[in-house]
Design an enzyme around this catalytic site. Structure first.
Site, PDB file in Angstrom:
ATOM      1  N   ALA A 184      61.813  55.343  65.882  1.00  0.00           N
ATOM      2  CA  ALA A 184      61.535  55.029  67.288  1.00  0.00           C
ATOM      3  C   ALA A 184      61.855  53.560  67.534  1.00  0.00           C
ATOM      4  O   ALA A 184      62.128  52.807  66.591  1.00  0.00           O
ATOM      5  CB  ALA A 184      60.063  55.280  67.606  1.00  0.00           C
ATOM      6  N   LYS A 185      61.847  53.154  68.757  1.00  0.00           N
ATOM      7  CA  LYS A 185      61.963  51.727  69.083  1.00  0.00           C
ATOM      8  C   LYS A 185      61.441  51.523  70.495  1.00  0.00           C
ATOM      9  O   LYS A 185      61.475  52.445  71.319  1.00  0.00           O
ATOM     10  CB  LYS A 185      63.426  51.272  69.015  1.00  0.00           C
ATOM     11  CG  LYS A 185      63.586  49.790  68.775  1.00  0.00           C
ATOM     12  CD  LYS A 185      63.414  49.452  67.313  1.00  0.00           C
ATOM     13  CE  LYS A 185      63.504  47.968  67.063  1.00  0.00           C
ATOM     14  NZ  LYS A 185      63.581  47.667  65.631  1.00  0.00           N
TER      15      LYS A 185
END
Ligand code: NAD
Length: 420
Positions: A108-109
């Site tokens: 994720a980011k």
């Protein structure tokens, strides 16, 4: 328009990388498409009260790229140039990085479009708490665990942990990593990226026939990752650090710099530049220094089609994310330079983040020696896995790392099957 490093859409690059590996492993159809799409994306626009009493609306994103192998993991970046496509690409790369080191996470980011250098600490706290509230139903120890990235730090993580815990009504330290020790952070997290990089260099040097003991090392970017890697290569592996740099420039000393003394000089003066007894050199010259090993540990897009031919090192260990452009990769490969790709060489950071999360959810904390031993085991095994794929398929390490990672994600997707 010719594509330069600043006009390349990073998500297009990330998707192209998937296509290249998918072609190599004969992957087609639905799963290839899954790998080229983020699973979930949330964009939030939210008001923040500034110190002068006015309100400003900020935009933030959180992208969960793939969670076939476990909860999503990835940092949060505060930067004026954050875009959704950049966050998507970074989330994809986190997916592959977690898979290379075989920790049970997806990728994720997150990012908020803001200029933290122009905001007060109070404004940053308001922004962080409101962003955390907006994404609170999207994150959690079993869903998605943020961490620091560019211009966010352990204080940012503390505010997110507190905001999330206030909503739950109890403390949830496992919602973020990169926290201070007092809030459930892990011993060894601060130096994990540089330490992991030093372990990978040690292992790879045996196969590549590159000297570390009495060998020479140049480090671009003497920050967290770069200075720790330099210290450990010097102290534990007997390397001679001949050149280092930071954003103000570089220094060179043929018979070796003491990295601890350079660190102290940087702490006192704000830069490595002006270190007594060293020759001033430019940042470009650091990359082109005659040394056995080059550690780019600053920014992306540093080794390009223009300067790759001038790199004299026999090994390039990417402590930074994305320091080498694809056209430079080809040149380095032709020159028989051993490249240790970012998703392997700097994965020590996310590995100890995983240890932090594991300790938080058990409520049982490990001493530093145990953290470092476990980190060493993960990095040694991961390098061996990548090296094996590289040898079997006769590809360079970057391609091997991508094949290994993508194959692991594909196996998880296929084994789980498609719902409903
Ligand atoms: P940092 O801010 O501590 O250090 C960065 C260093 O690079 C600073 O010394 C800065 O002065 C220097 N720098 C900036 N511009 C430069 C330039 N043009 N030339 C030379 N030096 C320059 O950051 P960090 O945490 O050490 O991160 C460095 C790189 O490592 C980034 O690419 C980051 O994404 C990557 N990385 C870090 C971690 C981590 O846990 N810290 C984990 C994975 C990857």
């Amino acid at each position: 328009m010719p594509q330069t490093s600043s006009t390349v859409n990073p998500f297009e690059t990330a998707k192209r990388q998937v296509d290249i590996v998918a072609d190599m492993i004969g992957l087609n159809g639905g799963v290839r498409e899954v790998l080229k799409h983020p699973k979930r994306e949330l964009t939030v626009n939210f008001p923040v009260r500034m110190d002068d009493g006015t309100y400003r609306v900020f935009t933030g994103h959180r992208v969960q790229y793939n969670m076939a192998r476990g909860p999503c993991k990835g940092g949060i970046r505060y930067h004026p140039q954050v875009t959704l496509d950049e966050v998507r690409a970074l989330a994809a790369w986190m997916t592959w990085k977690c898979a290379v080191v075989n920790i049970p996470y997806g990728g994720a980011k997150g990012g908020v479009v803001c200029d933290p250098k122009k905001m007060s600490k109070g404004e940053l706290e308001h922004l962080t708490r409101r962003y955390a509230s907006e994404i609170a139903s999207f994150i959690g120890p079993e869903i998605d665990i943020p961490a620091p990235d560019v211009y966010t730090d352990s204080q940012t993580m503390s505010w997110i942990m507190d905001t999330y815990s206030m909503q739950k009504g109890y403390s949830v330290p496992g919602v973020v990593t990169g926290k201070p020790i007092a809030l459930g952070g892990s011993e060894g997290r601060g130096e994990a990226t540089g330490r992991g990089c030093a372990y990978v260099i040690r292992e790879a040097s045996k196969d590549a026939g590159v000297r570390v003991k009495n060998g020479t090392v140049a480090v671009q970017g003497f920050g967290n990752a770069g200075s720790v890697a330099a210290n450990l290569l010097h102290d534990e592996q007997g390397a001679t650090i001949v050149a280092v740099s930071d954003s103000r420039g570089g220094i060179y000393k043929a018979d070796g710099l003491n990295p601890h003394a350079v660190e102290e000089h940087k702490r006192k003066t704000g830069s490595v530049v002006g270190f007594p007894g060293a020759k001033a050199i430019s940042n470009e010259e650091v990359l082109e220094t005659k040394a056995d090993i080059l550690v780019p540990a600053a920014l992306e897009n540093q080794i390009t089609g223009k300067n790759a031919d001038k790199v004299q090192a026999k090994m390039v260990a990417e402590a930074a994310n994305g320091p080498t452009l694809p056209e430079a990769d080809t040149v380095l490969f032709q020159k028989k330079v051993t490249v240790l790709p970012d998703i392997l060489a700097n994965a020590g950071g996310v590995t100890v983040s995983y240890f932090e999360w594991a300790q938080d959810i058990q409520g049982f904390f490990w001493p530093l020696e145990e953290v470092n031993q476990r980190l060493e085991r993960v990095m040694v095994r991961s390098y061996a896995d990548v090296h094996k794929v590289a040898a079997e398929r006769k590809v360079h390490n970057r391609t091997a790392a991508y094949i290994l990672a993508i194959q692991r994600v594909v196996d998880a997707i296929n084994t789980r099957g498609f719902h409903p």
